[in-house]
Design a protein around this motif. Sequence first.
Motif, PDB file in Angstrom:
ATOM      1  N   ASN A 107     -10.324  40.174  -6.203  1.00 14.51           N
ATOM      2  CA  ASN A 107     -10.422  40.280  -4.748  1.00 14.51           C
ATOM      3  C   ASN A 107      -9.374  39.468  -3.995  1.00 14.51           C
ATOM      4  O   ASN A 107      -9.157  39.681  -2.799  1.00 14.51           O
ATOM      5  CB  ASN A 107     -11.816  39.854  -4.293  1.00 14.51           C
ATOM      6  N   ASN A 108      -8.720  38.526  -4.675  1.00 13.59           N
ATOM      7  CA  ASN A 108      -7.797  37.640  -3.973  1.00 13.59           C
ATOM      8  C   ASN A 108      -6.392  37.598  -4.565  1.00 13.59           C
ATOM      9  O   ASN A 108      -5.562  36.837  -4.084  1.00 13.59           O
ATOM     10  CB  ASN A 108      -8.369  36.216  -3.955  1.00 13.59           C
ATOM     11  N   SER A 109      -6.149  38.363  -5.614  1.00 12.31           N
ATOM     12  CA  SER A 109      -4.839  38.348  -6.263  1.00 12.31           C
ATOM     13  C   SER A 109      -4.124  39.682  -6.101  1.00 12.31           C
ATOM     14  O   SER A 109      -4.680  40.655  -5.573  1.00 12.31           O
ATOM     15  CB  SER A 109      -4.983  38.010  -7.750  1.00 12.31           C
ATOM     16  N   LYS A 110      -2.903  39.703  -6.600  1.00  8.34           N
ATOM     17  CA  LYS A 110      -2.054  40.886  -6.486  1.00  8.34           C
ATOM     18  C   LYS A 110      -1.362  41.149  -7.810  1.00  8.34           C
ATOM     19  O   LYS A 110      -0.919  40.213  -8.479  1.00  8.34           O
ATOM     20  CB  LYS A 110      -1.008  40.670  -5.382  1.00  8.34           C
ATOM     21  N   VAL A 111      -1.294  42.398  -8.205  1.00 12.08           N
ATOM     22  CA  VAL A 111      -0.516  42.781  -9.382  1.00 12.08           C
ATOM     23  C   VAL A 111       0.414  43.927  -8.990  1.00 12.08           C
ATOM     24  O   VAL A 111       0.012  44.849  -8.262  1.00 12.08           O
ATOM     25  CB  VAL A 111      -1.410  43.200 -10.571  1.00 12.08           C
ATOM     26  N   THR A 112       1.651  43.844  -9.445  1.00 11.96           N
ATOM     27  CA  THR A 112       2.627  44.891  -9.172  1.00 11.96           C
ATOM     28  C   THR A 112       3.257  45.350 -10.473  1.00 11.96           C
ATOM     29  O   THR A 112       3.770  44.537 -11.245  1.00 11.96           O
ATOM     30  CB  THR A 112       3.743  44.391  -8.230  1.00 11.96           C
TER      31      THR A 112
ATOM     32  N   TYR B  65      -5.778  42.398  -3.091  1.00  9.52           N
ATOM     33  CA  TYR B  65      -6.949  42.091  -2.272  1.00  9.52           C
ATOM     34  C   TYR B  65      -8.044  43.147  -2.369  1.00  9.52           C
ATOM     35  O   TYR B  65      -8.611  43.587  -1.374  1.00  9.52           O
ATOM     36  CB  TYR B  65      -6.525  41.878  -0.807  1.00  9.52           C
ATOM     37  N   GLY B  66      -8.287  43.603  -3.593  1.00 10.89           N
ATOM     38  CA  GLY B  66      -9.429  44.468  -3.832  1.00 10.89           C
ATOM     39  C   GLY B  66      -9.203  45.955  -3.779  1.00 10.89           C
ATOM     40  O   GLY B  66     -10.151  46.740  -3.937  1.00 10.89           O
ATOM     41  N   LYS B  67      -7.941  46.391  -3.576  1.00 10.53           N
ATOM     42  CA  LYS B  67      -7.710  47.838  -3.533  1.00 10.53           C
ATOM     43  C   LYS B  67      -6.262  48.180  -3.889  1.00 10.53           C
ATOM     44  O   LYS B  67      -5.365  47.326  -3.836  1.00 10.53           O
ATOM     45  CB  LYS B  67      -8.060  48.402  -2.151  1.00 10.53           C
ATOM     46  N   ASP B  68      -6.067  49.454  -4.256  1.00  7.90           N
ATOM     47  CA  ASP B  68      -4.721  49.941  -4.530  1.00  7.90           C
ATOM     48  C   ASP B  68      -3.918  49.986  -3.235  1.00  7.90           C
ATOM     49  O   ASP B  68      -4.450  50.309  -2.164  1.00  7.90           O
ATOM     50  CB  ASP B  68      -4.771  51.345  -5.140  1.00  7.90           C
ATOM     51  N   TYR B  69      -2.636  49.669  -3.366  1.00 12.55           N
ATOM     52  CA  TYR B  69      -1.727  49.697  -2.217  1.00 12.55           C
ATOM     53  C   TYR B  69      -0.482  50.453  -2.662  1.00 12.55           C
ATOM     54  O   TYR B  69       0.366  49.915  -3.382  1.00 12.55           O
ATOM     55  CB  TYR B  69      -1.373  48.273  -1.791  1.00 12.55           C
ATOM     56  N   LEU B  70      -0.382  51.718  -2.242  1.00 11.15           N
ATOM     57  CA  LEU B  70       0.638  52.616  -2.802  1.00 11.15           C
ATOM     58  C   LEU B  70       1.685  53.053  -1.777  1.00 11.15           C
ATOM     59  O   LEU B  70       2.443  53.988  -2.030  1.00 11.15           O
ATOM     60  CB  LEU B  70      -0.037  53.846  -3.418  1.00 11.15           C
ATOM     61  N   THR B  71       1.747  52.356  -0.656  1.00 11.04           N
ATOM     62  CA  THR B  71       2.701  52.724   0.391  1.00 11.04           C
ATOM     63  C   THR B  71       4.140  52.692  -0.107  1.00 11.04           C
ATOM     64  O   THR B  71       4.952  53.555   0.227  1.00 11.04           O
ATOM     65  CB  THR B  71       2.551  51.780   1.596  1.00 11.04           C
TER      66      THR B  71
END
Length: 336
Positions: free
Chosen positions: A245-250, A263-269
């Motif tokens: 919920n508080n980290s990021k993976v790329t 932060y808890g969800k996919d970010y595909l922008t």
Amino acid sequence: MSLRFPATITKLVHSLVFMSCLSLVESPEIQAVIGNDVILPCHTVFDKNNSKVTWKHSGQIVHTYQYGKDYLTNQHTNFKNRTSLFHDEMTRGNLSLKLTNVTERDAGSYSCEVPEQSKHLITLVVEIQAVIGDDVILPCHTVFDKNNSKVTWKHRDQIVHTYQYGKDYLTNQHTNFKNRTSLFHDEMTRGNLSLKLTNVTERDAGSYSCEVPEHPGHLITLVVEIQAVIGDDVILPCHTVFDKNNSKVTWKHSGQIVHTYQYGKDYLTNQDTNFKNRTSLFHDEMTRGNLSLKLTNVTERDAGSYSCEVPEHPGHNITLVVERKPTKGPVHVTSK
């Protein structure tokens, strides 16, 4: 009133000005797989018949060419019969060195030196490849006294394996390598300090050093591969500590954004269009550190190096090898 300086001072000033004009030219790293050949690039103004070029590796003479011919009297024995220049192209400034049958000893910094010209610096990264799940031998050969010397293998700053005073010493071994490493004890008196690493994982990728006090260290890079056939799906593994919920993976492929979760969800922008609608993570397993990427319908363009990046944690690198589907041969029908 004009000031006149002694000739020696004038010459010294001219020399300093000239030397300040000379510079170091650094080239990008060159990678070579053990056993393969490699070309180390160097291009500068050169008079083939009246000039001299010297290639060096950590102070050792690798290859010298002067006054129209090769001069190998001072060549270090490690490079004997393995180096050559492109004589036909030297008048056009091509002083590149061809090095055959690359070994782990060849890794490190090289210089291409021509008097009164810029010095060119090239770093050779020596690689060995292994498929996930396979075993691999990381080579290292140097003078060694089995009963009175010490060798330490490291991965980044982690202790992989230590041998000292006649036996293995694994108290400080990193947990990632527990029960997976061994040395060739029977061959150590002949200088073979190679490391066998079993059941290779994605965490094993990266640079290794074989360190013996009072001897130059040996560096080798382990490239971890996973294979997939065109049209199939593949899972690229990555495991590390992660706060869902508080980290990021790329995930990245040659600098392109493949998939981001934050932060808890996919970010595909910012996802590269090549990967659109073809990637997913295992959300239910992320709290247990599973950040593996599923890539569907693999294409030739997907081949290459991938990185799994989590801030404040070491990155994981894995190479995807894409293979064509085997073609079926003609079917022969025999009549009875």
